[in-house]
Scaffold this motif. Structure first.
Motif, PDB file in Angstrom:
ATOM      1  N   GLU A 112       0.832  -1.201   0.000  1.00 41.97           N
ATOM      2  CA  GLU A 112       0.000   0.000   0.000  1.00 41.97           C
ATOM      3  C   GLU A 112       0.867   1.252   0.000  1.00 41.97           C
ATOM      4  OE1 GLU A 112      -3.037   0.033   2.958  1.00 41.97           O
ATOM      5  OE2 GLU A 112      -3.583  -2.072   2.642  1.00 41.97           O
ATOM      6  N   MET A 113       2.011   1.192   0.712  1.00 43.89           N
ATOM      7  CA  MET A 113       2.917   2.336   0.691  1.00 43.89           C
ATOM      8  C   MET A 113       3.478   2.537  -0.709  1.00 43.89           C
ATOM      9  SD  MET A 113       3.963   4.682   2.694  1.00 43.89           S
ATOM     10  CE  MET A 113       5.187   5.983   2.702  1.00 43.89           C
ATOM     11  N   ASN A 114       3.759   1.444  -1.417  1.00 42.60           N
ATOM     12  CA  ASN A 114       4.217   1.555  -2.807  1.00 42.60           C
ATOM     13  C   ASN A 114       3.172   2.250  -3.665  1.00 42.60           C
ATOM     14  OD1 ASN A 114       6.676   0.353  -2.399  1.00 42.60           O
ATOM     15  ND2 ASN A 114       5.926  -1.725  -2.831  1.00 42.60           N
ATOM     16  N   ALA A 115       1.909   1.864  -3.468  1.00 46.17           N
ATOM     17  CA  ALA A 115       0.826   2.478  -4.251  1.00 46.17           C
ATOM     18  C   ALA A 115       0.711   3.967  -3.943  1.00 46.17           C
ATOM     19  CB  ALA A 115      -0.501   1.769  -3.962  1.00 46.17           C
ATOM     20  N   LEU A 116       0.850   4.339  -2.643  1.00 42.46           N
ATOM     21  CA  LEU A 116       0.772   5.749  -2.260  1.00 42.46           C
ATOM     22  C   LEU A 116       1.911   6.547  -2.903  1.00 42.46           C
ATOM     23  CD1 LEU A 116      -0.358   8.097  -0.576  1.00 42.46           C
ATOM     24  CD2 LEU A 116       1.073   7.294   1.325  1.00 42.46           C
ATOM     25  N   LEU A 117       3.106   6.002  -2.883  1.00 37.90           N
ATOM     26  CA  LEU A 117       4.247   6.710  -3.449  1.00 37.90           C
ATOM     27  C   LEU A 117       4.118   6.848  -4.965  1.00 37.90           C
ATOM     28  CD1 LEU A 117       7.157   5.144  -1.350  1.00 37.90           C
ATOM     29  CD2 LEU A 117       6.117   7.406  -1.093  1.00 37.90           C
ATOM     30  N   LYS A 118       3.593   5.807  -5.603  1.00 38.18           N
ATOM     31  CA  LYS A 118       3.386   5.905  -7.059  1.00 38.18           C
ATOM     32  C   LYS A 118       2.334   6.952  -7.388  1.00 38.18           C
ATOM     33  CE  LYS A 118       4.763   1.133  -8.069  1.00 38.18           C
ATOM     34  NZ  LYS A 118       4.292  -0.212  -8.518  1.00 38.18           N
ATOM     35  N   GLY A 119       1.294   7.031  -6.544  1.00 38.11           N
ATOM     36  CA  GLY A 119       0.271   8.048  -6.767  1.00 38.11           C
ATOM     37  C   GLY A 119       0.839   9.450  -6.605  1.00 38.11           C
ATOM     38  N   LEU A 120       1.693   9.638  -5.600  1.00 39.67           N
ATOM     39  CA  LEU A 120       2.298  10.954  -5.389  1.00 39.67           C
ATOM     40  C   LEU A 120       3.195  11.327  -6.557  1.00 39.67           C
ATOM     41  CD1 LEU A 120       3.207  10.825  -1.600  1.00 39.67           C
ATOM     42  CD2 LEU A 120       1.391  12.150  -2.693  1.00 39.67           C
ATOM     43  N   ARG A 121       3.913  10.341  -7.109  1.00 45.00           N
ATOM     44  CA  ARG A 121       4.770  10.649  -8.247  1.00 45.00           C
ATOM     45  C   ARG A 121       3.930  11.060  -9.445  1.00 45.00           C
ATOM     46  NH1 ARG A 121       8.639   6.110 -10.820  1.00 45.00           N
ATOM     47  NH2 ARG A 121       6.569   5.249 -11.309  1.00 45.00           N
ATOM     48  N   ALA A 122       2.805  10.387  -9.634  1.00 49.94           N
ATOM     49  CA  ALA A 122       1.912  10.762 -10.744  1.00 49.94           C
ATOM     50  C   ALA A 122       1.331  12.145 -10.521  1.00 49.94           C
ATOM     51  CB  ALA A 122       0.803   9.722 -10.888  1.00 49.94           C
ATOM     52  N   ALA A 123       1.003  12.454  -9.255  1.00 49.65           N
ATOM     53  CA  ALA A 123       0.424  13.776  -8.951  1.00 49.65           C
ATOM     54  C   ALA A 123       1.423  14.875  -9.251  1.00 49.65           C
ATOM     55  CB  ALA A 123      -0.016  13.822  -7.497  1.00 49.65           C
ATOM     56  N   ARG A 124       2.698  14.617  -8.905  1.00 52.95           N
ATOM     57  CA  ARG A 124       3.707  15.634  -9.184  1.00 52.95           C
ATOM     58  C   ARG A 124       3.871  15.844 -10.689  1.00 52.95           C
ATOM     59  NH1 ARG A 124       6.380  13.073  -4.847  1.00 52.95           N
ATOM     60  NH2 ARG A 124       7.667  11.863  -6.311  1.00 52.95           N
ATOM     61  N   LEU A 125       3.730  14.750 -11.445  1.00 55.92           N
ATOM     62  CA  LEU A 125       3.869  14.880 -12.898  1.00 55.92           C
ATOM     63  C   LEU A 125       2.776  15.764 -13.487  1.00 55.92           C
ATOM     64  CD1 LEU A 125       4.866  11.226 -13.866  1.00 55.92           C
ATOM     65  CD2 LEU A 125       6.329  13.250 -13.810  1.00 55.92           C
ATOM     66  N   PHE A 126       1.557  15.712 -12.854  1.00 50.96           N
ATOM     67  CA  PHE A 126       0.426  16.508 -13.367  1.00 50.96           C
ATOM     68  C   PHE A 126       0.243  17.819 -12.615  1.00 50.96           C
ATOM     69  CE2 PHE A 126      -0.622  12.211 -14.732  1.00 50.96           C
ATOM     70  CZ  PHE A 126      -0.946  12.413 -16.078  1.00 50.96           C
ATOM     71  N   GLY A 127       1.201  18.147 -11.714  1.00 52.55           N
ATOM     72  CA  GLY A 127       1.183  19.437 -11.027  1.00 52.55           C
ATOM     73  C   GLY A 127       0.198  19.529  -9.907  1.00 52.55           C
ATOM     74  N   LEU A 128      -0.257  18.400  -9.336  1.00 55.87           N
ATOM     75  CA  LEU A 128      -1.199  18.415  -8.230  1.00 55.87           C
ATOM     76  C   LEU A 128      -0.450  18.682  -6.932  1.00 55.87           C
ATOM     77  CD1 LEU A 128      -3.395  15.347  -9.236  1.00 55.87           C
ATOM     78  CD2 LEU A 128      -3.893  17.778  -9.585  1.00 55.87           C
ATOM     79  N   PRO A 129      -1.123  19.201  -5.846  1.00 58.73           N
ATOM     80  CA  PRO A 129      -0.437  19.483  -4.578  1.00 58.73           C
ATOM     81  C   PRO A 129      -0.037  18.181  -3.884  1.00 58.73           C
ATOM     82  CG  PRO A 129      -2.797  19.813  -4.324  1.00 58.73           C
ATOM     83  CD  PRO A 129      -2.562  19.604  -5.807  1.00 58.73           C
ATOM     84  N   ASP A 130       1.011  18.271  -3.031  1.00 61.31           N
ATOM     85  CA  ASP A 130       1.468  17.115  -2.256  1.00 61.31           C
ATOM     86  C   ASP A 130       0.417  16.694  -1.246  1.00 61.31           C
ATOM     87  OD1 ASP A 130       3.781  17.046  -3.634  1.00 61.31           O
ATOM     88  OD2 ASP A 130       4.977  18.129  -2.122  1.00 61.31           O
TER      89      ASP A 130
END
Length: 914
Positions: A892-910
């Motif tokens: 689940e932590m892997n999934a969270l980190l992958k989601g955060l990386r995708a969010a950064r790619l699309f300019g979403l807030p941390d």
């Protein structure tokens, strides 16, 4: 001419015949007497020479016996001191002056066979050898003899060393002595002269001796001894002596004017007489032809008488010779026996006392003088052995045998086997008692079997008795604290239970364990721990009665047995006194230490009727005292057995869980308050039991701590967390430090930093991406040791964090001495900062002071936006809690980190922004 001869024969034939017969008889008698004289002279010479050579042989055998005695002494008693060796050897050398040195040498095993034999102890009348001298330095023959002695295990003699040799003329005797080698240096010429001609004027010597060494080649045998008396002789006597692996040929020859074979004056007179008779008889026959028969008969009679006289003389000489030989042999045997007895008496290490049949002492050797503290002059002919026997021991023997005095001692000795000595307490004149093992044997007359006296041999067994007492003490008492050990505790507890059952009394068993004693050993060393245990034991004994027992079970566990208990309150009062006594600090090796006890109490018969049951139940109550906060006492309750059983079951399940890989890690992100970015991840241990599911960490971690399983579990956590952090870095998901908590047991391990370095090397994780978290109480437990370990950890490059700050007793100013990177404010202060002004003030103060010391601050347990806003207002650096994310398993932590990386790619807030 022929006619004239016939006439002469006719007139004087009978006289001529008679003259011829008498002349022949005279010469025959003369020759017989001369042969008898020569046989007697040779027999006397052979007897005398044999006696001298026999004396020499016995003297040489005595030397070998002395060497064997010394070798056996060293083999049994060891090398001893130089003084003891010189004292024993010096006494022998004073008796045997031909022995010039006695040396005990070490065997240098540097080569095979050994070629160096350095002397350890030396007794000498000369300048050689000296301690440290190599006994093999005298040449090849000495070295060969040394190695032969080691090879055969027997006494080996060297050939005669040259008189021009640096160390003097003489023979060397070598023999093994235990792990050493014994050497005796003697002058053969002095031995031969003192043995063969002891006390005799050189002018009175009637024979000379030559000794040849025929060991190697008899044809070229060298002389090892030769008398300087005359070389001209008519007879000789030869014997062979085997001595210490050598073969000596002894040649005895008469000296001038002694043992001569020329006719004696009496034999010469006898011959003259015979010829006179012959002439007279012939004249008588010639003139008295008519009385020829009478004269012939007289001549025959005279001849027969003369022959009879010669025979009587020969028989008398033979008888005298046999008597002389028998008397000489008896005197020699008596002298040899006397010398041997004196040597044994004076060199023996044990006391030898000889009494007559009435018990009066007749012989008292030097060892007896030393043991009993009085001289032989004070004892011989005046005292009996019972004068030295302790009165109590004498009374016991008299009561056991029904006899009095010396007879009681003899009766006691008869009651034992011949190989079993009587152990007696002997008393010296100065009043000191000496325990001794005494053997008593009767002395029997060889002819009629009559008892002529008694021989007592005594050895001092003081050291053996002391050793037996020490062994008995060690078998029942703890060597460190001198308290009764587990064995003696069992004996006393069983006795107390028997008495309690007989008299219907109660009894209490207290099980004591010192709280966190391992910290003392780990921080200050085992010597400090041992000193503390001895000090604690002393205080225990002041808290109990004389009839009570305080025993050490091992480690930091003690048991107190309280017999004749009047009430449960009495046991509680003893426990209270112990808790109070240990409350005062201990001064141990310059440190003031405080140690607290956890005490469990079990009562007989309420809590058990056997020793094992009471100890087991008191142990269970002790664990309950630890769970209740330590430094207290608890009485046993039946439910505690269930709790202890459950605790043991949990411990066994933990062991299997580690083997079956039932542990897993959850991860909770740490968020920068200002930016909302993840600045770290904390690894948290979870146990997924196949039957129970997830087990609460608060339930199993304390058990892992107490059992020591936290060490291997912690190592697994460290390795797994570092491997996961490195995997995230390689996958470009996140590159932040991962925080791993260290337990006190892990921190106390000497191999902690080695383990950390190995894990970093194995996983490839950079050292600055690992944060080791320690609790505030762990850091302040032993500040000096903590600073040393943390400095070494910082040298590796890892980060240091303080977990649960605010729950201990430290101050930020004190923490400045440690290389700390970050403080984590405990969740108990954060939970109520919205409603509790005190908690808010504490949190704000911690943040401000930490920033003053340039230490980052992270708040734990942040769950609301309001809490986050307050922390942001106080300029807190980071937070951790459910507001951002609960602890998550790895997938689940892997999934969270992958989601955060995708969010950064699309300019979403941390995810960390609130």
């Amino acid at each position: 001419m022929i006619r004239h001869l016939r006439r002469l024969v006719k007139h004087f034939g009978l006289a001529l015949v008679l003259a011829g017969v008498l002349a022949a008889a005279t010469e025959a008698v003369y020759k017989s007497a001369l042969d008898a004289q020569r046989d007697r002279v040779y027999a006397e010479f052979q007897l005398a020479a044999g006696q001298h050579i026999g004396t020499l042989r016995k003297r040489l055998d005595a030397v070998l016996d002395l060497q064997r005695l010394l070798s056996d002494h060293v083999d049994v008693a060891g090398a001893g001191t130089a003084r003891d060796f010189e004292q024993i050897s010096g006494s022998l050398m004073r008796v045997h002056t031909f022995i010039k040195a006695i040396a005990l040498a070490d065997i240098d095993d540097g080569a095979t066979p050994p070629v160096r034999f350095p002397a350890r102890h030396v007794a000498t009348h000369a300048t050689w050898p000296r301690p440290g001298t190599d006994l093999a330095m005298e040449g090849l023959v000495a070295q060969e003899s040394l190695q032969a002695a080691l090879r055969t295990g027997q006494i080996v003699a060297t050939p005669l060393l040259s008189p021009e040799a640096e160390n003097g003329e003489g023979i060397r005797l070598f023999s093994p002595a235990g792990d050493h080698l014994l050497g005796i240096y003697m002058h053969l010429s002095e031995l031969a002269q003192s043995t063969l001609w002891a006390g005799m004027d050189p002018d009175a010597r009637n024979m000379a001796f030559t000794i040849l060494d025929t060991t190697d080649d008899p044809r070229t045998a060298p002389e090892v001894y030769r008398d300087t008396l005359g070389d001209h002789f008519e007879t000789a006597y030869v014997e062979v002596i085997a001595f210490a692996a050598r073969r000596w040929l002894i040649i005895a020859t008469p000296t001038p004017n002694h043992f001569e074979l020329a006719p004696s004056a009496s034999i010469a007179r006898q011959r003259v007489t015979g010829w006179a008779i012959t002439v007279l008889a012939a004249l008588l026959v010639a003139f008295l032809q008519t009385r020829n028969s009478v004269i012939r008969e007289r001549v025959r009679s005279s001849t027969a008488e003369l022959a009879a006289t010669n025979r009587i003389l020969a028989d008398t000489n033979a008888t005298l010779q046999a008597e002389v030989a028998q008397r000489t042999a008896s005197e020699a045997a008596l002298r040899a026996s006397t010398v041997l007895q004196q040597a044994i008496l004076h060199s023996a290490d044990y006391a030898i006392v000889l009494t007559d049949t009435d018990g009066i002492v007749r012989v008292f050797n030097p060892a007896a003088e030393a043991m009993l503290g009085c001289t032989a002059d004070m004892v011989i002919g005046q005292r009996t052995p019972i004068d030295f026997i302790n009165r109590e021991a004498m009374a016991r023997m008299q009561a056991a045998t029904g006899k009095r005095g010396f007879a009681a001692v003899l009766e006691t000795a008869r009651g034992l086997s011949s190989s079993e000595p009587v152990e007696l307490e002997l008393t010296r004149p100065d009043g000191r008692n000496v325990p001794a093992a005494v053997s008593i044997s009767p002395l029997m007359d060889a002819q009629d079997g009559r008892i002529t006296g008694y021989l007592a041999i005594a050895s001092d067994i003081t050291h053996r008795k002391a050793a037996e007492t020490r062994i008995l003490h060690l078998a029942h008492f703890d060597p460190l604290t001198d308290l009764p050990n587990r064995s003696l505790l069992g004996i006393r507890l069983e006795s107390a239970l028997e008495a309690a059952g007989r008299f219907d009394q109660s009894l209490a068993v207290l099980f004591l364990d010192l709280d966190r004693f391992k910290n003392v050993n780990d921080s200050l060393g085992h010597q400090a721990g041992d000193a503390l245990l001895k000090a604690v034991s002393g205080r225990f004994q002041h808290c109990v009665r004389e009839q009570d027992t305080v025993a050490r079970m091992g480690g930091d566990e003690f048991i107190v047995v309280l017999p004749e208990l009047e009430s449960r309150r009495q046991a509680a009062e003893v426990a209270e006194r112990i808790v109070e006594a240990l409350g005062a600090p201990f001064d141990v090796k310059g440190h003031r230490l405080t140690v607290t006890p956890s005490i469990g109490i079990a009562i007989y018969p309420d809590d058990g009727s056997t020793a094992d049951t009471l100890i087991q139940h008191a142990d269970a109550a002790m664990y309950h005292a630890k769970d209740a906060g330590r430094n207290n006492f608890q009485f046993y309750e039946s439910r505690l057995s269930t709790l202890v059983s459950a605790r043991l079951t949990l411990e066994n399940r933990l062991r299997r869980a580690l083997e079956r890989r039932e542990f897993e890690l959850y991860y909770q992100p740490q968020v920068d308050i200002a930016s909302g970015s993840f600045i770290g991840v904390e690894a948290m241990l979870r146990w997924r039991d196949p039957d129970e599911g997830l087990v609460d960490p608060a339930e199993f971690i304390p058990v892992a701590e107490d059992s020591g399983l936290i060490v291997p579990i912690g190592a697994w956590v460290l390795r797994t967390a570092c491997a996961q952090a490195q995997a995230w870095r390689q996958a470009h998901l996140i590159d932040v430090p991962i925080a791993v908590n260290l337990s006190a047991r892990q921190f106390d391990e000497d191999t902690l930093l080695d383990t950390v370095a190995d894990v970093l090397h194995e996983t490839g994780l950079p050292a600055n991406r690992l944060e080791l978290e320690l609790t505030e109480s762990l850091i302040m437990r032993n500040p000096e040791l903590t600073a040393e370990v943390l400095d070494a950890a910082k040298a590796l490059g890892v980060m240091i964090g303080v977990d649960d700050f605010g729950t201990g007793y430290s101050s930020l100013a004190y923490l400045k001495r440690f290389p700390i990177d970050r403080l984590k404010i405990d969740r108990s202060f954060i939970a109520d900062i919205e409603t509790e002004p005190d908690d808010a003030a504490i949190a704000e103060t911690i943040i401000a002071m930490a920033h003053t010391l340039r230490i980052q601050v992270l708040a734990e347990g942040v769950e609301t936006v309001a809490q986050l806003r307050m922390l942001r207002g106080w300029a807190c650096d980071a937070y951790q809690g459910y507001l951002c994310s609960p602890p998550l398993p790895a997938d689940e932590m892997n999934a969270l980190l992958k989601g955060l990386r995708a969010a950064r790619l699309f300019g979403l807030p941390d995810a960390g922004h609130a």
